[in-house]
Write an enzyme that holds these catalytic residues in place. Structure first.
Site, mmCIF file in Angstrom:
data_model
loop_
_atom_site.group_PDB
_atom_site.id
_atom_site.type_symbol
_atom_site.label_atom_id
_atom_site.label_comp_id
_atom_site.label_asym_id
_atom_site.label_seq_id
_atom_site.Cartn_x
_atom_site.Cartn_y
_atom_site.Cartn_z
ATOM 1 N N LYS A 11 4.089 -31.131 2.875
ATOM 2 C CA LYS A 11 4.732 -32.355 3.370
ATOM 3 C C LYS A 11 4.897 -33.300 2.192
ATOM 4 C CE LYS A 11 2.464 -35.593 3.436
ATOM 5 N NZ LYS A 11 1.511 -36.706 3.296
ATOM 6 N N ALA A 92 -6.443 -32.012 -1.117
ATOM 7 C CA ALA A 92 -6.559 -33.451 -1.439
ATOM 8 C C ALA A 92 -5.501 -33.851 -2.455
ATOM 9 C CB ALA A 92 -7.968 -33.778 -1.956
ATOM 10 N N ASP A 127 -1.450 -37.472 9.569
ATOM 11 C CA ASP A 127 -0.274 -36.684 9.187
ATOM 12 C C ASP A 127 -0.033 -35.485 10.108
ATOM 13 O OD1 ASP A 127 0.717 -38.112 7.048
ATOM 14 O OD2 ASP A 127 -0.449 -37.008 5.547
#
Ligand code: C5P
Length: 272
Positions: A11, A92, A127
């Site tokens: 994303k 991350a 998200d």
């Protein structure tokens, strides 16, 4: 029976405006989200009890238990399954790897069990709703309000310098929480107008992330030197993207950057 497979694309936040903060500490966002044609793959089978195995080039250090969002997504769906997660995306990294994996598990389980997920995707992470939509969208609220957008593919290079960035830390380092939302984007479908618009928009988390991890500045400079139409950080970083006119250009730039920076994770892709 063969496992049910689902793709978990990276994303990318083409923009990420932080427009406020709720009483519970979560931030209000206004973000233009797109997805890459590159990502992780999850495979899910019915099982007597939950299990998770992580394979692939980025498997190292990824938890194989309830610390992994894939596991929590399956629990939220409410059936025990055996999950294999083929990990290609860095963790991350601001490109929604964990959220996209969780959404892919939910999608695979919907197909496997023949029913839609009735739980609250945003409870798994801010998200996860946009990743479950799996389509370009304007994301507002704390991530739960989605307006699907039609976005022609944009060739891009993704670059991560190999440093993990903690999202809460970046939000904490953000000085102003009440920044202006996105301006209206052009509707003429022209790439140049889209680029012109994008250049005037922001990722408000870029400056605080850069202060925490100065190497992000080196990534942005390297992308700009290659002639990217725009170079910007995604999410809370550290992954940055550069946009290019063609996929061939993106591929050539990715190869050049990989030679110059063997320690960086670099991938050409199409964003749409
Ligand atoms: O929801 P998720 O687990 O992805 O968020 C990670 C952290 O990022 C949250 O704990 C919060 O500190 C911060 N965050 C935020 N506002 C958002 C999304 C995330 O403050 N809209």
């Amino acid at each position: 029976m063969a496992p049910t497979e689902a793709f978990a694309p990276a994303k990318i936040n083409l923009t990420l405006h932080v427009t406020g903060q709720r009483a519970d500490g979560y931030h209000l966002l206004d973000s233009y989200v797109v997805f890459a044609d590159f990502g992780d793959v999850v495979r899910v089978s019915r099982a007597a009890e939950m299990s998770l195995r992580v394979t692939g080039p980025r498997a190292m250090g990824v938890p194989e238990d309830a610390r992994n969002l894939c596991w929590r997504a399956a629990e939220a769906f409410g059936e025990p399954v055996a999950i294999t997660l083929e990990k290609h995306l860095p963790a991350a990294a601001g490109i929604g790897g964990g959220s996209s994996d969780a959404a892919a598990v939910l999608r695979a389980m919907e197909a496997l069990f023949g029913r839609t997920f009735s739980g609250d995707a945003s409870a798994l992470g801010a998200d996860v709703p946009v990743c479950l939509l799996g389509h370009a969208a304007r994301m507002t609220g704390i991530g739960e309000t989605l307006m699907p957008l039609s976005q022609p593919p944009m060739p891009a290079v993704l670059v991560n310098p190999g440093v993990e960035v903690s999202t809460p830390e970046v939000f904490r380092a953000l000085e102003r929480k009440d920044n202006p939302p996105m301006d209206d984007w052009p509707l003429d479908g022209q790439r140049d107008s889209m680029l012109g618009w994008l250049r005037t928009q922001r990722n408000d988390l870029q400056a605080p992330a850069l202060a925490l991890q100065p190497v992000i500045g080196a990534v942005l400079a390297a992308l700009e030197e290659t002639g990217a139409d725009i170079a910007r950080m995604s999410g809370s970083g550290a992954t940055c993207f550069g946009l290019f006119g063609t996929r061939e250009m993106a591929r050539a730039v990715a190869e050049r950057l990989a030679e110059a920076h063997p320690g960086w994770w670099i991938k050409d892709c199409d964003l749409s």
